[in-house]
Motif scaffolding. Sequence first.
Motif, PDB file in Angstrom:
ATOM      1  N   ASP A 127      -4.935  -0.052   6.927  1.00 25.20           N
ATOM      2  CA  ASP A 127      -4.264  -1.496   6.297  1.00 25.20           C
ATOM      3  C   ASP A 127      -5.555  -2.026   5.325  1.00 25.20           C
ATOM      4  OD1 ASP A 127      -3.069  -3.458   6.234  1.00 25.20           O
ATOM      5  OD2 ASP A 127      -4.441  -5.111   7.774  1.00 25.20           O
ATOM      6  N   LYS A 143      -6.313  -4.916   3.908  1.00 15.75           N
ATOM      7  CA  LYS A 143      -6.590  -6.432   4.300  1.00 15.75           C
ATOM      8  C   LYS A 143      -7.226  -6.477   5.898  1.00 15.75           C
ATOM      9  CE  LYS A 143      -5.776  -9.254   0.539  1.00 15.75           C
ATOM     10  NZ  LYS A 143      -5.397 -10.740   0.136  1.00 15.75           N
ATOM     11  N   MET A 144      -8.413  -5.646   6.484  1.00 17.37           N
ATOM     12  CA  MET A 144      -9.204  -6.298   7.450  1.00 17.37           C
ATOM     13  C   MET A 144     -10.421  -7.657   6.735  1.00 17.37           C
ATOM     14  SD  MET A 144      -8.175  -2.174   8.876  1.00 17.37           S
ATOM     15  CE  MET A 144      -9.448  -1.571   7.390  1.00 17.37           C
ATOM     16  N   GLY A 173       0.147  -5.514   3.149  1.00 16.88           N
ATOM     17  CA  GLY A 173       1.236  -6.754   3.865  1.00 16.88           C
ATOM     18  C   GLY A 173       1.648  -7.612   2.455  1.00 16.88           C
ATOM     19  N   HIS A 174       0.930  -7.175   1.161  1.00 21.23           N
ATOM     20  CA  HIS A 174       1.189  -7.716  -0.203  1.00 21.23           C
ATOM     21  C   HIS A 174       2.948  -7.201  -0.650  1.00 21.23           C
ATOM     22  CE1 HIS A 174      -2.501  -8.501  -1.932  1.00 21.23           C
ATOM     23  NE2 HIS A 174      -2.654  -6.702  -1.127  1.00 21.23           N
ATOM     24  N   GLY A 175       3.503  -8.764  -1.290  1.00 25.89           N
ATOM     25  CA  GLY A 175       4.572  -8.234  -1.204  1.00 25.89           C
ATOM     26  C   GLY A 175       5.447  -7.553  -2.409  1.00 25.89           C
ATOM     27  N   VAL A 199       4.441  -0.439   1.674  1.00 25.51           N
ATOM     28  CA  VAL A 199       4.373  -1.778   1.756  1.00 25.51           C
ATOM     29  C   VAL A 199       5.313  -2.521   3.463  1.00 25.51           C
ATOM     30  CG1 VAL A 199       5.596  -3.932   1.478  1.00 25.51           C
ATOM     31  CG2 VAL A 199       4.479  -2.606  -0.629  1.00 25.51           C
ATOM     32  N   LYS A 200       4.553  -3.091   4.180  1.00 23.19           N
ATOM     33  CA  LYS A 200       4.784  -3.946   5.575  1.00 23.19           C
ATOM     34  C   LYS A 200       6.071  -4.685   5.223  1.00 23.19           C
ATOM     35  CE  LYS A 200       0.198  -4.323   7.745  1.00 23.19           C
ATOM     36  NZ  LYS A 200      -0.454  -4.847   8.480  1.00 23.19           N
ATOM     37  N   PRO A 201       7.239  -4.461   5.835  1.00 22.93           N
ATOM     38  CA  PRO A 201       6.983  -4.445   7.631  1.00 22.93           C
ATOM     39  C   PRO A 201       7.232  -2.187   6.569  1.00 22.93           C
ATOM     40  CG  PRO A 201       9.134  -5.474   7.055  1.00 22.93           C
ATOM     41  CD  PRO A 201       8.423  -5.265   6.032  1.00 22.93           C
ATOM     42  N   VAL A 202       6.389  -1.447   7.505  1.00 24.28           N
ATOM     43  CA  VAL A 202       6.646   0.422   7.506  1.00 24.28           C
ATOM     44  C   VAL A 202       7.507   1.020   8.462  1.00 24.28           C
ATOM     45  CG1 VAL A 202       5.170   2.018   8.087  1.00 24.28           C
ATOM     46  CG2 VAL A 202       4.244   0.352   7.364  1.00 24.28           C
TER      47      VAL A 202
END
Lengths: 124, 221
Positions: free
Chosen positions: A54, A56-57, A83-85, A104-107
């Motif tokens: 990930d 951003k942690m 999680g960036h748009g 990009v999440k959701p994966v």
Amino acid sequence: MNAIRVLLVDDEKEFVSTLAERLLLRGIEADWVASAEEALEKIKDSQYDLAVLDVKMPHISGIELKRMLHEHCPDMQFIFMTGHGSEQDFHAGSSEAGAAYYLVKPVHIDDLMLKMNEVLDRER
Amino acid sequence: MGIEQDHNVVQELRYFGRVTASISHELKNVLAILNENAGLLQDLCAMVNQGQPLDVTRVQKLSTTMQKQIGRGDKIIKRMNRFAHSVDHDCESVNLHELVTIVVALFERIATTRGITIEVMTGTSGVTVKTNPFALEALVGTMLDRLTAEAPAITRHSIDVSSHNTMGQIRLQGLVKQVHTVARVLDSDDLKALLGALHAKTDFRQETGELFIMLPDNITA
């Protein structure tokens, strides 16, 4: 052929643990941890072909962690999850990540499997 | 539009952008968890179709996780809605404790990423001032952002509100080791412009690490 060994790192435990479970069902040896610090501990006694990080942690970002893991395990490959748009946001937020593989999440698990094979094939 | 007003608009828009980016990031995480749980349910169904027994306990656990994440998403959206409506009026009666609580909640994701904890203390919950709610959110939020950007990890801050004479007062504590950062942040032009627009003043007490933001009880008076 040996199974792929993957380390998943994300501070959203419910996400990363379920993703690991789904990869295991698909024959991938997946371990997970919820922080960069735990990841650095984990690689002391385990070997991985690939780490999925990930971006951003807390404390140590995925980008910094990649650098640290690469120092210890130069052969390890990396995929980022963010999680960036949008792709644009991701590139803007991390200049180093331009050449990296990322999702990009959701994966979508099929996309992740595809990316994992792509990254590892590139190195074979 | 004067230079000072320009600063305010730009600063407020930047704050709006930062907050919405942080909210969208958090919602993405909620969706990611729901997506994995739904995916695992599909995997379990596929296994049952192949003749394997259904692990009911696992299904129940997945259902609980999904409900929890829906609750988390709902909270985020309520917060976002409240934040969005703070631009509705240029001046209105604002409960300072409620405003501070919402700003800290909106900032939580960024704070966690930095290893910072900010606790809203009970303080005096009934303090209200007539002010510009969005400009005040932008001021408090931007201050938190800048003051914690260089804070040592695992730092704890607390924030509370009170009234002093006819002023509303917001107090941020835990800044003893950040004296230089506080001085630099308070000296920035955009924050000075926001403070000016709110007719607000600051007072930093180095020895105790307390930063006070003092607001008039009525900005239009």
